[in-house]
Design a protein around this motif. Structure first.
Motif, PDB file in Angstrom:
ATOM      1  N   TYR A  20       0.828  -1.202   0.000  1.00 12.93           N
ATOM      2  CA  TYR A  20       0.000   0.000   0.000  1.00 12.93           C
ATOM      3  C   TYR A  20       0.868   1.261   0.000  1.00 12.93           C
ATOM      4  O   TYR A  20       0.642   2.188  -0.773  1.00 12.93           O
ATOM      5  N   THR A  21       1.889   1.272   0.849  1.00 13.31           N
ATOM      6  CA  THR A  21       2.799   2.429   0.928  1.00 13.31           C
ATOM      7  C   THR A  21       3.503   2.650  -0.402  1.00 13.31           C
ATOM      8  O   THR A  21       3.637   3.789  -0.861  1.00 13.31           O
ATOM      9  N   SER A  22       3.940   1.575  -1.046  1.00 17.81           N
ATOM     10  CA  SER A  22       4.617   1.730  -2.339  1.00 17.81           C
ATOM     11  C   SER A  22       3.673   2.344  -3.374  1.00 17.81           C
ATOM     12  O   SER A  22       4.097   3.177  -4.188  1.00 17.81           O
ATOM     13  N   LEU A  23       2.403   1.981  -3.350  1.00 17.96           N
ATOM     14  CA  LEU A  23       1.424   2.566  -4.280  1.00 17.96           C
ATOM     15  C   LEU A  23       1.231   4.055  -4.010  1.00 17.96           C
ATOM     16  O   LEU A  23       1.164   4.859  -4.945  1.00 17.96           O
ATOM     17  N   LEU A  24       1.147   4.408  -2.738  1.00 15.37           N
ATOM     18  CA  LEU A  24       1.020   5.827  -2.382  1.00 15.37           C
ATOM     19  C   LEU A  24       2.228   6.615  -2.879  1.00 15.37           C
ATOM     20  O   LEU A  24       2.083   7.719  -3.437  1.00 15.37           O
ATOM     21  N   LEU A  25       3.407   6.069  -2.689  1.00 14.04           N
ATOM     22  CA  LEU A  25       4.627   6.755  -3.122  1.00 14.04           C
ATOM     23  C   LEU A  25       4.710   6.846  -4.649  1.00 14.04           C
ATOM     24  O   LEU A  25       5.168   7.858  -5.178  1.00 14.04           O
ATOM     25  N   LEU A  26       4.242   5.827  -5.344  1.00 12.67           N
ATOM     26  CA  LEU A  26       4.211   5.888  -6.806  1.00 12.67           C
ATOM     27  C   LEU A  26       3.307   7.025  -7.268  1.00 12.67           C
ATOM     28  O   LEU A  26       3.669   7.788  -8.160  1.00 12.67           O
ATOM     29  N   GLU A  27       2.144   7.136  -6.650  1.00 13.58           N
ATOM     30  CA  GLU A  27       1.220   8.195  -7.062  1.00 13.58           C
ATOM     31  C   GLU A  27       1.775   9.586  -6.769  1.00 13.58           C
ATOM     32  O   GLU A  27       1.513  10.519  -7.514  1.00 13.58           O
ATOM     33  N   LYS A  28       2.564   9.707  -5.707  1.00 12.71           N
ATOM     34  CA  LYS A  28       3.202  10.999  -5.420  1.00 12.71           C
ATOM     35  C   LYS A  28       4.247  11.363  -6.467  1.00 12.71           C
ATOM     36  O   LYS A  28       4.623  12.518  -6.609  1.00 12.71           O
ATOM     37  N   LYS A  29       4.736  10.349  -7.186  1.00 14.41           N
ATOM     38  CA  LYS A  29       5.783  10.566  -8.187  1.00 14.41           C
ATOM     39  C   LYS A  29       5.227  10.522  -9.614  1.00 14.41           C
ATOM     40  O   LYS A  29       5.918  10.125 -10.543  1.00 14.41           O
ATOM     41  N   LEU A  30       3.980  10.915  -9.785  1.00 11.38           N
ATOM     42  CA  LEU A  30       3.367  11.057 -11.108  1.00 11.38           C
ATOM     43  C   LEU A  30       3.051   9.733 -11.799  1.00 11.38           C
ATOM     44  O   LEU A  30       3.080   9.640 -13.022  1.00 11.38           O
ATOM     45  N   VAL A  31       2.740   8.720 -11.026  1.00 11.41           N
ATOM     46  CA  VAL A  31       2.298   7.454 -11.583  1.00 11.41           C
ATOM     47  C   VAL A  31       0.847   7.260 -11.140  1.00 11.41           C
ATOM     48  O   VAL A  31       0.575   7.123  -9.946  1.00 11.41           O
ATOM     49  N   GLN A  32      -0.078   7.278 -12.095  1.00 11.62           N
ATOM     50  CA  GLN A  32      -1.502   7.138 -11.783  1.00 11.62           C
ATOM     51  C   GLN A  32      -1.914   5.677 -11.891  1.00 11.62           C
ATOM     52  O   GLN A  32      -1.943   5.105 -12.972  1.00 11.62           O
ATOM     53  N   ILE A  33      -2.222   5.072 -10.750  1.00 11.82           N
ATOM     54  CA  ILE A  33      -2.609   3.661 -10.713  1.00 11.82           C
ATOM     55  C   ILE A  33      -4.000   3.514 -11.324  1.00 11.82           C
ATOM     56  O   ILE A  33      -4.940   4.189 -10.909  1.00 11.82           O
ATOM     57  N   GLU A  34      -4.141   2.614 -12.289  1.00 14.89           N
ATOM     58  CA  GLU A  34      -5.429   2.377 -12.934  1.00 14.89           C
ATOM     59  C   GLU A  34      -6.063   1.053 -12.527  1.00 14.89           C
ATOM     60  O   GLU A  34      -7.247   0.982 -12.293  1.00 14.89           O
ATOM     61  N   LYS A  35      -5.262  -0.002 -12.489  1.00 21.58           N
ATOM     62  CA  LYS A  35      -5.767  -1.326 -12.115  1.00 21.58           C
ATOM     63  C   LYS A  35      -4.789  -1.974 -11.159  1.00 21.58           C
ATOM     64  O   LYS A  35      -3.577  -1.849 -11.330  1.00 21.58           O
ATOM     65  N   ILE A  36      -5.330  -2.686 -10.184  1.00 27.89           N
ATOM     66  CA  ILE A  36      -4.514  -3.422  -9.214  1.00 27.89           C
ATOM     67  C   ILE A  36      -5.019  -4.852  -9.163  1.00 27.89           C
ATOM     68  O   ILE A  36      -6.215  -5.093  -8.996  1.00 27.89           O
ATOM     69  N   SER A  37      -4.103  -5.792  -9.287  1.00 29.31           N
ATOM     70  CA  SER A  37      -4.479  -7.200  -9.189  1.00 29.31           C
ATOM     71  C   SER A  37      -4.801  -7.548  -7.738  1.00 29.31           C
ATOM     72  O   SER A  37      -4.535  -6.783  -6.812  1.00 29.31           O
ATOM     73  N   SER A  38      -5.325  -8.727  -7.577  1.00 33.14           N
ATOM     74  CA  SER A  38      -5.437  -9.295  -6.234  1.00 33.14           C
ATOM     75  C   SER A  38      -4.034  -9.477  -5.671  1.00 33.14           C
ATOM     76  O   SER A  38      -3.052  -9.433  -6.404  1.00 33.14           O
ATOM     77  N   VAL A  39      -3.972  -9.722  -4.378  1.00 29.22           N
ATOM     78  CA  VAL A  39      -2.698 -10.022  -3.723  1.00 29.22           C
ATOM     79  C   VAL A  39      -2.486 -11.534  -3.807  1.00 29.22           C
ATOM     80  O   VAL A  39      -3.397 -12.319  -3.513  1.00 29.22           O
ATOM     81  N   TYR A  40      -1.280 -11.921  -4.204  1.00 29.50           N
ATOM     82  CA  TYR A  40      -0.922 -13.330  -4.317  1.00 29.50           C
ATOM     83  C   TYR A  40       0.236 -13.637  -3.374  1.00 29.50           C
ATOM     84  O   TYR A  40       1.146 -12.828  -3.230  1.00 29.50           O
ATOM     85  N   ARG A  41       0.176 -14.808  -2.752  1.00 32.97           N
ATOM     86  CA  ARG A  41       1.261 -15.262  -1.870  1.00 32.97           C
ATOM     87  C   ARG A  41       2.018 -16.375  -2.589  1.00 32.97           C
ATOM     88  O   ARG A  41       1.421 -17.250  -3.208  1.00 32.97           O
ATOM     89  N   THR A  42       3.357 -16.314  -2.490  1.00 33.40           N
ATOM     90  CA  THR A  42       4.193 -17.368  -3.066  1.00 33.40           C
ATOM     91  C   THR A  42       5.377 -17.659  -2.147  1.00 33.40           C
ATOM     92  O   THR A  42       5.736 -16.853  -1.296  1.00 33.40           O
ATOM     93  N   LYS A  43       5.966 -18.784  -2.394  1.00 28.59           N
ATOM     94  CA  LYS A  43       7.261 -19.108  -1.807  1.00 28.59           C
ATOM     95  C   LYS A  43       8.315 -18.266  -2.516  1.00 28.59           C
ATOM     96  O   LYS A  43       8.066 -17.695  -3.575  1.00 28.59           O
ATOM     97  N   SER A  44       9.521 -18.219  -1.963  1.00 29.20           N
ATOM     98  CA  SER A  44      10.604 -17.479  -2.616  1.00 29.20           C
ATOM     99  C   SER A  44      11.049 -18.233  -3.868  1.00 29.20           C
ATOM    100  O   SER A  44      10.834 -19.447  -3.994  1.00 29.20           O
ATOM    101  N   LEU A  45      11.691 -17.518  -4.771  1.00 25.87           N
ATOM    102  CA  LEU A  45      12.218 -18.143  -5.985  1.00 25.87           C
ATOM    103  C   LEU A  45      13.204 -19.261  -5.663  1.00 25.87           C
ATOM    104  O   LEU A  45      13.370 -20.196  -6.439  1.00 25.87           O
ATOM    105  N   LEU A  46      13.876 -19.139  -4.521  1.00 25.19           N
ATOM    106  CA  LEU A  46      14.867 -20.146  -4.133  1.00 25.19           C
ATOM    107  C   LEU A  46      14.244 -21.361  -3.456  1.00 25.19           C
ATOM    108  O   LEU A  46      14.942 -22.329  -3.167  1.00 25.19           O
ATOM    109  N   LEU A  47      12.933 -21.295  -3.188  1.00 23.75           N
ATOM    110  CA  LEU A  47      12.236 -22.363  -2.467  1.00 23.75           C
ATOM    111  C   LEU A  47      12.960 -22.703  -1.160  1.00 23.75           C
ATOM    112  O   LEU A  47      13.119 -23.863  -0.800  1.00 23.75           O
TER     113      LEU A  47
END
Length: 165
Positions: A20-47
């Motif tokens: 959420y904080t990263s999205l707020l900071l993006l919008e402060k830097k001239l990035v207008q969020i249009e669509k947001i996916s659901s949140v997904y949980r995964t294991k690390s790439l290294l498993l």
């Protein structure tokens, strides 16, 4: 305006708050969020035994150009406390540019589309949710094609929706 697709992930601290904080900071830097996916949980790439990751993909518009957007992403990571350690290690936030105007862009600093995104379940699954008709500008393949080719989905699971203004 430029159409961009960003991938955001975290596996440290309050993961939903980090996103959420990263999205707020993006919008402060001239990035207008249009669509947001659901949140997904995964294991690390290294498993390995790292905490699970929470990931989203966003589609946005910006007046920024590619390198300017990269600088904004790195600035947000730094501001939120990310320290660059070894590759694929735990992180408070990771903001990656996946696509920019559905075109290829290559410099020493940045390659778009992101070179590995099509192999990563935590990008392809949420991206398919918000950009179902996306076609890779180099391979000309669909997200559905890439989903079928993923060797390990890192135990991906949709965990919910981020509440956004």
């Amino acid at each position: 305006m430029h159409k961009v697709i960003l991938s955001i992930g975290t596996n440290l601290g309050d993961k939903l708050k980090n996103i959420y904080t990263s999205l707020l900071l993006l919008e402060k830097k001239l990035v207008q969020i249009e669509k947001i996916s659901s949140v997904y949980r995964t294991k690390s790439l290294l498993l390995d035994d790292q905490p699970d990751y929470f990931n989203i993909v966003v589609e946005a518009e910006t007046k920024l150009f590619q390198i300017e957007l990269l600088d904004v992403c790195k600035e947000i990571e730094k501001k939120m406390g990310r320290t660059h350690t070894e590759r694929w290690m735990p992180r408070i936030i990771d903001v990656d540019i996946i696509d920019f105007n559905r075109k290829v862009f290559i410099t020493d600093e940045l390659i778009i589309p992101h070179l590995q995104f099509h192999k990563r379940s935590f990008v392809v699954y949420p991206m398919k949710e918000i950009c179902p008709d996306y076609i890779h500008p180099v391979s000309k393949k669909s997200l559905e094609y890439f989903i079928k080719k993923i060797e390990c989905d890192l135990a991906i699971k949709r965990v919910g929706v981020l509440k956004w203004p």
